[in-house]
Write an enzyme that holds these catalytic residues in place. Sequence first.
Site, PDB file in Angstrom:
ATOM      1  CB  CYS A   1     -12.280  29.405   5.498  1.00 33.80           C
ATOM      2  SG  CYS A   1     -11.328  27.968   4.983  1.00 33.80           S
TER       3      CYS A   1
ATOM      4  CG  HIS B   1     -11.961  31.056  11.133  1.00 33.80           C
ATOM      5  ND1 HIS B   1     -12.968  30.888  10.212  1.00 33.80           N
ATOM      6  CD2 HIS B   1     -10.861  30.462  10.600  1.00 33.80           C
ATOM      7  CE1 HIS B   1     -12.499  30.224   9.160  1.00 33.80           C
ATOM      8  NE2 HIS B   1     -11.227  29.955   9.373  1.00 33.80           N
TER       9      HIS B   1
ATOM     10  CD  GLU C   1     -10.854  33.390  15.598  1.00 36.44           C
ATOM     11  OE1 GLU C   1     -11.963  33.902  15.363  1.00 36.44           O
ATOM     12  OE2 GLU C   1     -10.637  32.175  15.479  1.00 36.44           O
TER      13      GLU C   1
ATOM     14  CE  LYS D   1     -14.712  27.209  10.878  1.00 39.94           C
ATOM     15  NZ  LYS D   1     -15.132  28.548  11.334  1.00 39.94           N
TER      16      LYS D   1
ATOM     17  CG  HIS E   1     -13.396  24.860   8.453  1.00 43.47           C
ATOM     18  ND1 HIS E   1     -14.318  25.747   7.937  1.00 43.47           N
ATOM     19  CD2 HIS E   1     -12.182  25.469   8.337  1.00 43.47           C
ATOM     20  CE1 HIS E   1     -13.686  26.837   7.531  1.00 43.47           C
ATOM     21  NE2 HIS E   1     -12.398  26.682   7.756  1.00 43.47           N
TER      22      HIS E   1
ATOM     23  CG  PHE F   1      -6.318  28.437   2.794  1.00 45.32           C
ATOM     24  CD1 PHE F   1      -5.925  28.523   4.112  1.00 45.32           C
ATOM     25  CD2 PHE F   1      -6.508  27.185   2.236  1.00 45.32           C
ATOM     26  CE1 PHE F   1      -5.714  27.382   4.877  1.00 45.32           C
ATOM     27  CE2 PHE F   1      -6.305  26.026   2.990  1.00 45.32           C
ATOM     28  CZ  PHE F   1      -5.910  26.138   4.306  1.00 45.32           C
TER      29      PHE F   1
END
Length: 412
Positions: free
Chosen positions: A164, A303, A314, A336, A341, A400
């Site tokens: 991502c 994010h 975050e 998002k 996403h 990830f």
Amino acid sequence: MSENRRVVVTGMGAVTPLGNHVQDTWEGMKAGKNGIGPITLCDADNQKAKLAAEVKGFDPKEYLEINDVLRTDRYTQFAVAAAQQAVEESGIEGTVEPERFGVWFGTGIGGIGTFEREHSKLLEKGPRRVSPLFVPMMIANMAAGMIAIRHDCRGTAMPAVTACASGSNAIGEAMRMIRHGYADAVITGGAEASITPTALAGFVNMQALSTSTDPDAASLPFDKRRGGFVIGEGAVALVLEEYEHAKARGAKIYGEVCGYGSTCDAYHMTAPHPEARGGARAMADAMKEAGYTPQDAVYINAHGTGTPMNDQVETMAIKQALGEEAARRAYVSSTKSMTGHMLGAAGAVEALACLMALQEGVIPPTIHLNEQDEACDLNYVPNQAVKADIHLALSNSLGFGGHNACLAFRKV
């Protein structure tokens, strides 16, 4: 090589769940438009996830000859379309030597749709029925390769594949190429097209996707009710250019890419570090390179996936990087909530949001933020865009594998 070259954005292109051009996407963000709806790209009857943020009304034949449409995966088609828009807007072609023109384009997964279709042929009809174009359609570098072929980019042409964080890493590495003198212009960004049965099942089974059936209660960053992200698709491309080169030719300049942080948690395959060590350091590195001062009015495009751990960690990272007081003054939002996403394209569409926020002095909202989590206690611009004269915009991407990327932008 010189290390003092400034890098600016002179063109952008977009194919997103909010619209198939930059202005449509940005107007959708400002208006709080929800790009999420029932899945139509594949049969979701036996899937737990029923919703996605799909690109609508996209015709690849507007950008590709029919033979190329048949030879490319959907993610590559999105990338080629966004890149063509960006290149045309920038007017860069013909102003830079091909050997000084590069590509850095991200994707998290690449041609998974092609992979699934060809694997089904293998099982059902045997190996002779697998397409001879299976491999070039599937591989994650093909978007970068096709863009380079179409625009005669003979410099470095690379993919960024960091889950991502792919789109943000691509933009950051493109910036470094120009800053350190290896290129004068780079087409960069990210693309993804993974709304497929296998991807949906995999994300659901790892408990990453929202299983809500209500589009207005599915992608819920920083909200107590959040239960996972909504998968999205699309592409955004940026033309990055050395500042003096852009100025000399009278190019339109969206803003300057003035900072980049790239770190790894080195902790876990999917979970962020519980103390936010990698994310906070990526932000701090980008801010330092961008010349951050406490007097800067800051917007952070988070994010903000809407997964329980991400949003809390975050928030910690933002506080660590800025300090508690400055973090509370900053505007933070997750687009998002509108685009879903977009995985490998997320960092690119969120760079677009940062650049447009700087240009217009408008902060896009986090929509459907109705029950803010007490552990997420910053100003997430709930539900309505706000006007604000910001000096510095930061875009966070966390992937990830523990990949963290932060981009910093300023007005020129």
